[in-house]
Design an enzyme around this catalytic site. Sequence first.
Site, short mmCIF file in Angstrom:
data_model
loop_
_atom_site.label_atom_id
_atom_site.label_comp_id
_atom_site.label_asym_id
_atom_site.label_seq_id
_atom_site.Cartn_x
_atom_site.Cartn_y
_atom_site.Cartn_z
N HIS A 6 0.83 -1.20 0.00
CA HIS A 6 0.00 0.00 0.00
C HIS A 6 0.87 1.25 0.00
O HIS A 6 2.07 1.17 0.23
CB HIS A 6 -0.95 0.02 1.20
CG HIS A 6 -0.26 0.08 2.53
ND1 HIS A 6 0.30 -1.03 3.13
CD2 HIS A 6 -0.01 1.11 3.36
CE1 HIS A 6 0.85 -0.68 4.29
NE2 HIS A 6 0.68 0.62 4.45
N GLU A 43 -7.82 7.33 9.93
CA GLU A 43 -7.38 6.98 8.58
C GLU A 43 -8.55 6.51 7.73
O GLU A 43 -9.58 6.07 8.25
CB GLU A 43 -6.30 5.90 8.63
CG GLU A 43 -6.74 4.61 9.27
CD GLU A 43 -5.61 3.62 9.52
OE1 GLU A 43 -4.52 3.79 8.96
OE2 GLU A 43 -5.83 2.68 10.29
N HIS A 68 6.77 11.46 -6.44
CA HIS A 68 5.38 11.33 -6.84
C HIS A 68 4.97 9.87 -7.01
O HIS A 68 5.80 8.98 -7.08
CB HIS A 68 5.11 12.11 -8.13
CG HIS A 68 5.85 11.60 -9.33
ND1 HIS A 68 7.16 11.92 -9.58
CD2 HIS A 68 5.45 10.81 -10.35
CE1 HIS A 68 7.53 11.35 -10.72
NE2 HIS A 68 6.51 10.67 -11.20
N GLU A 117 0.92 11.67 -10.77
CA GLU A 117 1.07 11.67 -12.23
C GLU A 117 0.11 10.64 -12.81
O GLU A 117 -0.02 9.52 -12.28
CB GLU A 117 2.51 11.30 -12.61
CG GLU A 117 2.72 11.14 -14.10
CD GLU A 117 4.12 10.61 -14.45
OE1 GLU A 117 4.44 10.55 -15.65
OE2 GLU A 117 4.87 10.23 -13.53
#
Length: 134
Positions: A6, A43, A68, A117
């Site tokens: 994750h 969370e 990124h 991105e």
Amino acid sequence: MEGISHVTFVVRDLDRMATFLCEGLGAEEVYDSLGRNFSTSREKFFVLGGVWIAAMEGEPLGERSYRHLAFKVSAQALPEFEQRLRALGVEIKPPRARVEGEGASLYFYDFDNHLFELHTGSLEERLARYRLAC
């Protein structure tokens, strides 16, 4: 090694991150701790493109960088994503210089200085294009 488990982002406002991920990128929210904190803070968990993304309340990045997370999308889907993100008020970065054949990208920041991105190419395509340039 099996792969990435994750990715976690620390954000100031979990609901705003949920809007960014779900409405902007099409993620599905699958968990909200709602005060039952099993980790260091409240969370939420999301699934986006088969990737588990965790967002935790806290103090986000103080400054921006080129670090990124990139997701693969089709070239046809890129304009729709850009339109959705702009509608949310997300800052879209100008594109960087590219060599033909390495794919197109859309770079943008979330509301806590994380850079994302959306990329249309693959590793194989990029390596093949770079080999041609040598």
